[in-house]
Enzyme design. Structure first.
Site, PDB file in Angstrom:
ATOM      1  N   THR A  97       0.814  -1.190  -0.102  1.00 22.00           N
ATOM      2  CA  THR A  97       0.142   0.036  -0.034  1.00 22.00           C
ATOM      3  C   THR A  97       0.998   1.238   0.037  1.00 22.00           C
ATOM      4  O   THR A  97       1.569   1.496   1.091  1.00 22.00           O
ATOM      5  CB  THR A  97      -0.931   0.073   1.215  1.00 22.00           C
ATOM      6  OG1 THR A  97      -1.733  -1.167   1.379  1.00 22.00           O
ATOM      7  CG2 THR A  97      -1.824   1.430   1.349  1.00 22.00           C
ATOM      8  N   LYS A 172      -7.331   1.761  -3.642  1.00 24.01           N
ATOM      9  CA  LYS A 172      -6.871   1.215  -1.936  1.00 24.01           C
ATOM     10  C   LYS A 172      -7.134   2.334  -0.988  1.00 24.01           C
ATOM     11  O   LYS A 172      -7.727   2.065   0.170  1.00 24.01           O
ATOM     12  CB  LYS A 172      -5.521   0.672  -1.954  1.00 24.01           C
ATOM     13  CG  LYS A 172      -5.228   0.483  -0.400  1.00 24.01           C
ATOM     14  CD  LYS A 172      -6.056  -0.695   0.086  1.00 24.01           C
ATOM     15  CE  LYS A 172      -5.570  -1.170   1.565  1.00 24.01           C
ATOM     16  NZ  LYS A 172      -4.226  -1.913   1.574  1.00 24.01           N
ATOM     17  N   LYS A 240      -0.448   5.293   8.278  1.00 30.32           N
ATOM     18  CA  LYS A 240       0.649   5.531   7.096  1.00 30.32           C
ATOM     19  C   LYS A 240      -0.412   5.576   5.953  1.00 30.32           C
ATOM     20  O   LYS A 240      -0.470   6.448   5.136  1.00 30.32           O
ATOM     21  CB  LYS A 240       1.457   4.198   7.116  1.00 30.32           C
ATOM     22  CG  LYS A 240       2.329   4.446   5.907  1.00 30.32           C
ATOM     23  CD  LYS A 240       1.731   3.570   4.557  1.00 30.32           C
ATOM     24  CE  LYS A 240       1.784   2.006   4.927  1.00 30.32           C
ATOM     25  NZ  LYS A 240       1.766   1.336   3.720  1.00 30.32           N
TER      26      LYS A 240
END
Length: 290
Positions: A97, A172, A240
């Site tokens: 990711t 995502k 994050k």
């Protein structure tokens, strides 16, 4: 069956690479900690390499699943990175990711070398990786996707080519936007239940089958009611991901007020020492005694 390499044997990568081996693919792995690579080989067979480039030599497909943009660059575009070992016609699939920016950067560099590239972040968490039922959001070229799709299916319940380079990472981000709001709503619901003196199990047993139901509710309400958070997708990783998402929103002009607020709530959880708690630990903000 294909000759493949898998770079990064963390919580997600270790079982994903295991599914590739179980499906009969010839797998060479690399991990920053060689002990983890040795452990994987002992459990699944195959072999491990001393560098990402060595792991990628002769591979038809190379899979990467590391921490962030800089980790990704270090295992792909350096002198010992996978692109230094890959052959023309091979495919690089990135399950990290990361930002859409680094995905487009890698696509350009790989294409110049005659190597296909897909940005392919996953959703489903540790349980999804272990059970081989991940959802994979993919960006890249159709022909490259068709080449990689049967192998990705080794650990995917669903996969979809969303669009061109970077589209997988953008999808995502959408996933994490949805999760952030859902978990905050669930935390507030549990807090409200406890303040109201209701039987939480009975409440969720009813509502999880109605319009309020979600994966988060079905899989997290029991542990939230019990105050258990030492598992699952860590707050540090969620922050994050949300940082990447909010940076992209600043770039494209999207307004994400709830996502930004939940990100700050997660910062509070980190300040309480909960960086490695599951994301459902948003409930901790309400429970000073937990």
């Amino acid at each position: 069956m294909a000759k493949v390499a898998f770079i990064g044997l963390g919580t997600m990568g270790f079982p994903m690479a295991g599914h590739l081996a179980a499906k009969g693919h010839e797998v060479c792995v690399y991990n920053r900690s060689s002990a983890k690579a040795e452990s994987w080989v002992k459990q699944h067979g195959g072999r491990f390499a001393a560098t990402p480039a060595q792991a990628a030599e002769g591979a038809e497909l190379v899979f990467v699943c590391v921490g962030n943009d800089e980790d990704l660059r270090s295992v792909t575009m350096t002198e010992t990175g996978v692109l230094a070992g890959m052959k023309s016609g091979a495919v690089l699939v990135d399950h990290t990711t990361a930002s859409a920016e680094v995905a487009r950067e890698l696509y350009q560099v790989a294409t110049e070398q005659g190597i296909g590239f897909l940005d392919a972040p996953v959703s489903g968490g540790q349980a999804g990786a272990e059970n081989g039922v991940l959802s994979v959001m993919i960006g890249g070229d159709e022909a490259v996707y068709q080449q990689a799709e049967p192998v990705i299916a080794s650990y995917a319940k669903s996969q979809q080519l969303i669009g061109g380079p970077g589209a997988g990472q953008l999808a995502k981000m959408v996933n994490q936007i949805c999760i952030a709001g859902l978990v905050q709503g669930l935390a507030e619901a549990v807090h409200f239940i406890e303040k109201s003196g209701l039987d939480g199990e009975k409440v969720f047993d009813v509502i999880q089958h109605g319009a309020a139901g979600s994966w988060q509710m079905s899989n997290r309400h029991k542990t939230m009611l019990q105050g258990e958070f030492d598992f699952g997708f860590a707050v540090d990783w969620m922050r994050k991901d949300l940082s990447i998402t909010l940076n992209e929103a600043r770039r494209n002009g999207a307004q994400l007020p709830i996502t930004a607020l939940v990100d700050q709530f997660y910062a509070e959880v980190q300040q309480r020492g909960g960086g490695r708690w599951d994301t459902s630990s948003l409930l901790k903000r309400f429970e000073t005694g937990r």
